[in-house]
Design a protein around this motif. Structure first.
Motif, mmCIF file in Angstrom:
data_model
loop_
_atom_site.group_PDB
_atom_site.id
_atom_site.type_symbol
_atom_site.label_atom_id
_atom_site.label_comp_id
_atom_site.label_asym_id
_atom_site.label_seq_id
_atom_site.Cartn_x
_atom_site.Cartn_y
_atom_site.Cartn_z
ATOM 1 N N ALA A 198 -63.053 14.541 -72.409
ATOM 2 C CA ALA A 198 -63.444 15.394 -71.283
ATOM 3 C C ALA A 198 -64.256 14.630 -70.250
ATOM 4 O O ALA A 198 -64.109 14.862 -69.040
ATOM 5 N N LEU A 199 -65.121 13.720 -70.683
ATOM 6 C CA LEU A 199 -65.920 12.964 -69.724
ATOM 7 C C LEU A 199 -65.038 12.114 -68.818
ATOM 8 O O LEU A 199 -65.268 12.038 -67.608
ATOM 9 N N SER A 200 -64.008 11.495 -69.386
ATOM 10 C CA SER A 200 -63.094 10.697 -68.578
ATOM 11 C C SER A 200 -62.348 11.562 -67.588
ATOM 12 O O SER A 200 -62.081 11.141 -66.453
ATOM 13 N N ALA A 201 -62.009 12.782 -67.978
ATOM 14 C CA ALA A 201 -61.302 13.688 -67.079
ATOM 15 C C ALA A 201 -62.159 14.073 -65.888
ATOM 16 O O ALA A 201 -61.643 14.459 -64.832
ATOM 17 N N MET A 202 -63.478 13.975 -66.022
ATOM 18 C CA MET A 202 -64.380 14.242 -64.903
ATOM 19 C C MET A 202 -64.676 12.985 -64.092
ATOM 20 O O MET A 202 -65.426 13.026 -63.121
ATOM 21 N N GLY A 203 -64.117 11.863 -64.541
ATOM 22 C CA GLY A 203 -64.408 10.606 -63.864
ATOM 23 C C GLY A 203 -65.745 10.034 -64.269
ATOM 24 O O GLY A 203 -66.303 9.167 -63.571
ATOM 25 N N LEU A 204 -66.284 10.492 -65.412
ATOM 26 C CA LEU A 204 -67.587 10.035 -65.877
ATOM 27 C C LEU A 204 -67.423 9.041 -67.014
ATOM 28 O O LEU A 204 -66.486 9.153 -67.803
ATOM 29 N N PRO A 228 -68.587 13.661 -60.052
ATOM 30 C CA PRO A 228 -69.759 14.481 -59.751
ATOM 31 C C PRO A 228 -71.055 13.847 -60.228
ATOM 32 O O PRO A 228 -71.084 13.115 -61.225
ATOM 33 N N ASP A 229 -72.108 14.134 -59.509
ATOM 34 C CA ASP A 229 -73.446 13.711 -59.905
ATOM 35 C C ASP A 229 -73.951 14.732 -60.914
ATOM 36 O O ASP A 229 -74.267 15.867 -60.554
ATOM 37 N N CYS A 230 -74.017 14.325 -62.179
ATOM 38 C CA CYS A 230 -74.336 15.274 -63.243
ATOM 39 C C CYS A 230 -75.564 14.850 -64.031
ATOM 40 O O CYS A 230 -75.787 13.655 -64.268
ATOM 41 N N SER A 231 -76.339 15.827 -64.440
ATOM 42 C CA SER A 231 -77.351 15.601 -65.469
ATOM 43 C C SER A 231 -76.727 15.988 -66.807
ATOM 44 O O SER A 231 -75.915 16.912 -66.888
ATOM 45 N N VAL A 241 -67.898 20.485 -91.335
ATOM 46 C CA VAL A 241 -67.665 19.896 -90.018
ATOM 47 C C VAL A 241 -68.875 20.224 -89.156
ATOM 48 O O VAL A 241 -69.120 21.383 -88.840
ATOM 49 N N LEU A 242 -69.629 19.200 -88.811
ATOM 50 C CA LEU A 242 -70.863 19.380 -88.051
ATOM 51 C C LEU A 242 -70.627 18.926 -86.613
ATOM 52 O O LEU A 242 -70.195 17.796 -86.374
ATOM 53 N N ALA A 243 -70.900 19.824 -85.671
ATOM 54 C CA ALA A 243 -70.618 19.550 -84.261
ATOM 55 C C ALA A 243 -71.906 19.354 -83.473
ATOM 56 O O ALA A 243 -72.998 19.734 -83.901
ATOM 57 N N ARG A 244 -71.768 18.744 -82.318
ATOM 58 C CA ARG A 244 -72.837 18.691 -81.337
ATOM 59 C C ARG A 244 -72.237 18.970 -79.966
ATOM 60 O O ARG A 244 -71.014 19.002 -79.810
ATOM 61 N N SER A 245 -73.089 19.181 -78.976
ATOM 62 C CA SER A 245 -72.587 19.536 -77.652
ATOM 63 C C SER A 245 -73.317 18.737 -76.585
ATOM 64 O O SER A 245 -74.397 18.172 -76.826
ATOM 65 N N LEU A 246 -72.707 18.688 -75.406
ATOM 66 C CA LEU A 246 -73.326 18.112 -74.223
ATOM 67 C C LEU A 246 -73.372 19.183 -73.155
ATOM 68 O O LEU A 246 -72.354 19.824 -72.866
ATOM 69 N N GLU A 247 -74.540 19.389 -72.570
ATOM 70 C CA GLU A 247 -74.684 20.333 -71.457
ATOM 71 C C GLU A 247 -74.764 19.530 -70.162
ATOM 72 O O GLU A 247 -75.707 18.763 -69.953
ATOM 73 N N LEU A 248 -73.763 19.689 -69.301
ATOM 74 C CA LEU A 248 -73.712 18.979 -68.027
ATOM 75 C C LEU A 248 -73.998 19.950 -66.893
ATOM 76 O O LEU A 248 -73.460 21.062 -66.870
ATOM 77 N N THR A 249 -74.827 19.544 -65.962
ATOM 78 C CA THR A 249 -75.091 20.323 -64.760
ATOM 79 C C THR A 249 -74.804 19.441 -63.560
ATOM 80 O O THR A 249 -75.396 18.362 -63.421
ATOM 81 N N ALA A 250 -73.895 19.886 -62.689
ATOM 82 C CA ALA A 250 -73.498 19.114 -61.520
ATOM 83 C C ALA A 250 -74.213 19.622 -60.278
ATOM 84 O O ALA A 250 -74.781 20.720 -60.268
ATOM 85 N N ALA A 251 -74.160 18.819 -59.224
ATOM 86 C CA ALA A 251 -74.814 19.196 -57.972
ATOM 87 C C ALA A 251 -74.014 20.233 -57.201
ATOM 88 O O ALA A 251 -74.517 20.843 -56.253
ATOM 89 N N GLU A 252 -72.763 20.445 -57.592
ATOM 90 C CA GLU A 252 -71.898 21.415 -56.922
ATOM 91 C C GLU A 252 -70.922 21.968 -57.946
ATOM 92 O O GLU A 252 -70.811 21.440 -59.058
ATOM 93 N N PRO A 253 -70.195 23.063 -57.626
ATOM 94 C CA PRO A 253 -69.241 23.623 -58.587
ATOM 95 C C PRO A 253 -68.239 22.581 -59.070
ATOM 96 O O PRO A 253 -67.752 21.759 -58.292
ATOM 97 N N ILE A 254 -67.956 22.617 -60.357
ATOM 98 C CA ILE A 254 -67.048 21.641 -60.972
ATOM 99 C C ILE A 254 -65.608 21.958 -60.597
ATOM 100 O O ILE A 254 -65.187 23.125 -60.588
ATOM 101 N N ASP A 255 -64.839 20.931 -60.288
ATOM 102 C CA ASP A 255 -63.437 21.062 -59.903
ATOM 103 C C ASP A 255 -62.598 21.270 -61.161
ATOM 104 O O ASP A 255 -62.120 20.320 -61.781
#
Length: 414
Positions: A404-410, A120-123, A153-167
């Motif tokens: 998770a990024l690899s699972a999206m093909g990213l 997916p094309d993601c921001s 335990v200090l966490a961070r997150s990534l917010e991804l927005t795709a051009a279409e619904p995520i599979d």
């Protein structure tokens, strides 16, 4: 395919070649999937939702036991609940009674590289930004130096927005097949702003949000009188260079800092289990691997003192461990709330199942993502102890995002 009769809840066993078929049969919005090293569980439909009351979470095991007893009175034989429990107490647990459950032997197909076509094309927006995360680690280290606490335990997150619904199904498939030795899960959740609450048996509101992941860490399982937990703490990113990869594993195996961090988690797990178990076996830690990380792990086993103790009661006593929170527990919670610029939600909570007999399995909800339509939020954390380096902790979270990024093909630098 052998299925469970929805009227009796008798669970059918499925031949080992059916595991990938169960994975393919998963449907976001109407299924729960739990793929473990010893087998795959697919739950379909929702007969009822465990009522969400305002009582303290430590009362959750009793509420679930009462709920399952009611389901038994409705003619269910050994019914189970499946779902997720959040990290904190700002959200309710989301546990449901499924219409049917199907089991299969473990997945035995490994796909090391998920499909790259159609990625997916993601921001991508990191929260917090990497430099701010490092500053947060530095602030925590100063608090450790003055003796306020010993680990956070200090966490961070990534917010991804795709051009279409995520599979969702595609992401889940790639997670499961990339590392069948992990605990791959997918849980339907109410959309943000909907609570999905219902107090009686009947058709539930639609759920179109999915919490999924591939956790390496078993919080606790109960099978009959046997109890097992596999806490993890201390890690190194994997390397594509075999020589460097083995060097990192060897470094982890002798790291004083990582062994101190790991020992604190093991001690907390043992203290929590001891009132419920006898003959606890606590071996020396070992170095284990996932597709993205090396981890220190200790497999703790024991025997229940009381057969009435359920897997959920054990999980509730353990959660959250210092592996996802810190020590001392409440002080670490406070520092996390002050430092992390987001709500953890179900990240660092627990996902699993518990039946009316008390058997069940719960994993720590890490290496996970919260997906809703075209948006996805990923989470990753690192244990901060004396001797931690902010740049190293940032690199550790980046490596954990790769699951998770690899699972999206990213393949993006984060």
């Amino acid at each position: 395919m052998t299925t469970m009769d929805s009227e009796t809840d008798s669970i059918g066993l499925v031949a080992d070649d059916e595991a990938t078929r169960l994975l393919a049969a998963y449907e976001a919005g109407s299924s729960f999937l739990f793929s473990a090293p010893h087998g795959v569980l697919l739950a379909r439909g929702v007969s009822a939702i465990v009522p969400k009351t305002q009582c303290a979470r430590e009362e959750l095991p009793r509420r679930v036991a009462d709920f399952l007893n009611s389901a038994t009175e409705f003619g269910r034989r050994n019914p189970m609940v499946v779902g997720a429990v959040p990290f904190g107490e700002s959200l309710p647990a989301h546990l449901v009674l499924p219409d049917e459950v199907v089991r299969a032997a473990p997945l035995n197909v490994v796909v090391s590289q998920p499909p790259r076509n159609g990625a997916p094309d993601c921001s991508v927006r990191p929260v917090p930004a990497p430099a701010e995360y490092e500053r947060g680690v530095s602030r925590v280290l100063r608090r450790l130096e003055v003796g306020e606490l010993s680990k956070v335990v200090l966490a961070r997150s990534l917010e991804l927005t795709a051009a279409e619904p995520i599979d969702v199904r595609g992401v889940l498939r790639n997670l499961a097949l990339a590392d069948p030795a992990s605990y791959t899960f997918a849980v339907d959740l109410p959309r943000h702003g909907e609570d999905g609450t219902r107090d009686s048996f009947g058709a539930p509101p639609p759920l179109r949000r999915t919490f999924l992941g591939a956790s390496p860490e078993l919080l606790v399982s109960r099978r009959g009188m046997r109890v097992r937990s596999n806490p993890m703490a201390g890690s190194r990113p994997r390397s594509t260079d075999p020589v460097e990869d083995q060097r990192r594993a060897a470094e982890l195996s002798t790291s004083d800092k990582d062994h101190r961090e790991h020992a604190a988690v093991v001690d907390a797990v043992v203290q929590a289990l001891r009132p419920f178990c006898r003959d606890l076996q606590v071996p020396a830690p070992s170095v284990i691997s996932t597709a993205a990380m090396w981890h220190l792990a200790t497999e703790i086993t024991g025997e229940l003192r009381d057969p009435a103790t359920s897997s959920l009661e054990l999980a509730d006593a353990l959660h959250p461990t210092p592996a996802v929170c810190g020590t001392p527990l409440q002080r670490a919670r406070d520092v996390i709330a002050e430092t992390e610029p987001f709500e953890r939600g179900y990240y660092a909570g627990m996902v699993g199942w518990c039946d009316a007999a008390g058997d069940g399995e719960w994993v720590v909800a890490i290496r996970c993502a919260d997906i809703e339509d075209d948006s996805m939020r990923l989470y990753a954390g690192a244990g901060i102890v004396a001797g931690s380096d902010p740049a190293d902790e940032l690199a550790e979270t980046s490596a954990k995002f790769r699951t998770a990024l690899s699972a999206m093909g990213l393949d993006q630098a984060v």
